[in-house]
Design a protein around this motif. Structure first.
Motif, mmCIF file in Angstrom:
data_model
loop_
_atom_site.group_PDB
_atom_site.id
_atom_site.type_symbol
_atom_site.label_atom_id
_atom_site.label_comp_id
_atom_site.label_asym_id
_atom_site.label_seq_id
_atom_site.Cartn_x
_atom_site.Cartn_y
_atom_site.Cartn_z
ATOM 1 N N GLU A 290 39.137 -31.038 55.182
ATOM 2 C CA GLU A 290 39.735 -29.927 55.916
ATOM 3 C C GLU A 290 38.744 -29.276 56.873
ATOM 4 O OE1 GLU A 290 42.844 -26.270 55.061
ATOM 5 O OE2 GLU A 290 41.836 -27.236 53.376
ATOM 6 N N ASP A 291 37.460 -29.487 56.646
ATOM 7 C CA ASP A 291 36.442 -28.934 57.549
ATOM 8 C C ASP A 291 36.524 -29.532 58.949
ATOM 9 O OD1 ASP A 291 35.525 -31.359 56.224
ATOM 10 O OD2 ASP A 291 33.580 -31.005 57.154
ATOM 11 N N LYS A 292 37.261 -30.632 59.120
ATOM 12 C CA LYS A 292 37.419 -31.250 60.449
ATOM 13 C C LYS A 292 38.540 -30.593 61.249
ATOM 14 C CE LYS A 292 34.491 -34.335 58.872
ATOM 15 N NZ LYS A 292 34.547 -34.122 57.431
ATOM 16 N N VAL A 293 39.430 -29.871 60.588
ATOM 17 C CA VAL A 293 40.591 -29.276 61.265
ATOM 18 C C VAL A 293 40.184 -28.406 62.459
ATOM 19 C CG1 VAL A 293 42.549 -27.679 60.998
ATOM 20 C CG2 VAL A 293 42.161 -29.489 59.313
ATOM 21 N N PRO A 294 39.201 -27.504 62.340
ATOM 22 C CA PRO A 294 38.864 -26.672 63.508
ATOM 23 C C PRO A 294 38.406 -27.483 64.729
ATOM 24 C CG PRO A 294 37.888 -25.754 61.517
ATOM 25 C CD PRO A 294 38.446 -27.090 61.142
ATOM 26 N N TYR A 295 37.721 -28.583 64.504
ATOM 27 C CA TYR A 295 37.273 -29.423 65.624
ATOM 28 C C TYR A 295 38.457 -30.080 66.318
ATOM 29 C CZ TYR A 295 32.775 -28.917 63.284
ATOM 30 O OH TYR A 295 31.649 -28.412 62.687
ATOM 31 N N ILE A 296 39.384 -30.618 65.527
ATOM 32 C CA ILE A 296 40.553 -31.291 66.097
ATOM 33 C C ILE A 296 41.474 -30.249 66.748
ATOM 34 C CG2 ILE A 296 42.454 -32.878 65.639
ATOM 35 C CD1 ILE A 296 39.534 -33.985 65.133
ATOM 36 N N ALA A 297 41.573 -29.076 66.142
ATOM 37 C CA ALA A 297 42.384 -27.997 66.723
ATOM 38 C C ALA A 297 41.829 -27.572 68.081
ATOM 39 C CB ALA A 297 42.428 -26.807 65.763
ATOM 40 N N LYS A 298 40.508 -27.545 68.207
ATOM 41 C CA LYS A 298 39.879 -27.186 69.490
ATOM 42 C C LYS A 298 40.225 -28.225 70.559
ATOM 43 C CE LYS A 298 35.411 -26.328 71.635
ATOM 44 N NZ LYS A 298 33.971 -26.514 71.516
ATOM 45 N N VAL A 299 40.223 -29.495 70.180
ATOM 46 C CA VAL A 299 40.619 -30.565 71.111
ATOM 47 C C VAL A 299 42.073 -30.350 71.535
ATOM 48 C CG1 VAL A 299 41.060 -33.044 71.322
ATOM 49 C CG2 VAL A 299 38.960 -32.236 70.215
ATOM 50 N N LEU A 300 42.933 -30.082 70.565
ATOM 51 C CA LEU A 300 44.354 -29.870 70.856
ATOM 52 C C LEU A 300 44.551 -28.707 71.819
ATOM 53 C CD1 LEU A 300 47.356 -30.435 70.364
ATOM 54 C CD2 LEU A 300 47.193 -29.032 68.298
ATOM 55 N N LYS A 301 43.790 -27.671 71.669
ATOM 56 C CA LYS A 301 43.945 -26.481 72.508
ATOM 57 C C LYS A 301 43.315 -26.634 73.890
ATOM 58 C CE LYS A 301 44.868 -22.071 73.206
ATOM 59 N NZ LYS A 301 46.238 -21.649 73.447
ATOM 60 N N ASN A 302 42.165 -27.312 73.959
ATOM 61 C CA ASN A 302 41.342 -27.220 75.167
ATOM 62 C C ASN A 302 41.138 -28.495 75.974
ATOM 63 O OD1 ASN A 302 40.821 -24.446 74.674
ATOM 64 N ND2 ASN A 302 39.249 -25.021 73.199
ATOM 65 N N ASP A 303 41.433 -29.655 75.427
ATOM 66 C CA ASP A 303 41.138 -30.865 76.202
ATOM 67 C C ASP A 303 42.015 -30.910 77.451
ATOM 68 O OD1 ASP A 303 39.506 -33.598 75.410
ATOM 69 O OD2 ASP A 303 41.086 -33.933 76.891
ATOM 70 N N ASP A 304 41.452 -31.384 78.553
ATOM 71 C CA ASP A 304 42.217 -31.410 79.805
ATOM 72 C C ASP A 304 43.114 -32.645 79.930
ATOM 73 O OD1 ASP A 304 40.241 -33.304 80.272
ATOM 74 O OD2 ASP A 304 39.506 -32.392 82.125
#
Length: 163
Positions: free
Chosen positions: A53-67
């Motif tokens: 579950e510690d990976k969720v914030p990293y993947i969530a950041k990609v979902l929110k911010n990747d162009d």
């Protein structure tokens, strides 16, 4: 013509394979900001494969911010496959707010795969999305959540709606 495989990419993939075998999370987190969308997509998948579950914030950041919408789509799919309740807020945000129909559709499906009843309000709002694939995905996701709440005795079976 678009060059699909470059020498630089192949060299990096060889390095990534070594780092994968070492389970080097930090290395792959850094690759989430790489200039090559193919590398970012692969790094997203690898982090999810590592699990936790510690990976969720990293993947969530990609979902929110990747162009790149393909990378965001992969992040939404990946968060669904991880099946953590902590994935619900970023998936909800993407379902309702991502500019790409492709990403909104996948985030809605992922909410259904996670199966958390906290996603129901967002999915009901997604029924009003202007794009029919998003609406259809919300219907599938809501049906899946309802099934999991009321009938399912096999959690793995209930989570098989993905895509």
């Amino acid at each position: 013509m678009l060059q699909v495989v470059t020498d630089d990419r192949l060299t990096l993939f060889a390095e990534m394979e070594k780092k994968y075998e070492q389970k080097d999370t930090e290395y792959f987190v850094k690759l989430l900001d790489h200039s090559d969308y193919v590398v970012r997509t692969r790094a997203t998948c690898i982090l999810v494969d590592f699990g936790g579950e510690d990976k969720v914030p990293y993947i969530a950041k990609v979902l929110k911010n990747d162009d790149n919408e393909l990378v965001r789509h992969e992040a939404a799919f990946s968060l669904g496959q991880m099946c953590y309740s902590s994935s619900v807020p970023p998936l909800t945000d993407a379902t309702l707010n991502d500019p790409s129909m492709f990403v909104r559709h996948e985030a809605a499906i992922a909410l259904g795969v996670v199966g958390n009843k906290d996603a129901k309000d967002a999915l009901e709002k997604a029924l009003d999305d202007p794009d029919e694939p998003v609406v259809e995905s919300a219907v599938v996701a809501l049906s899946n959540i309802e099934f999991m709440e009321k009938l399912s005795k096999n959690e793995k079976f209930a989570k098989l709606t993905g895509g």
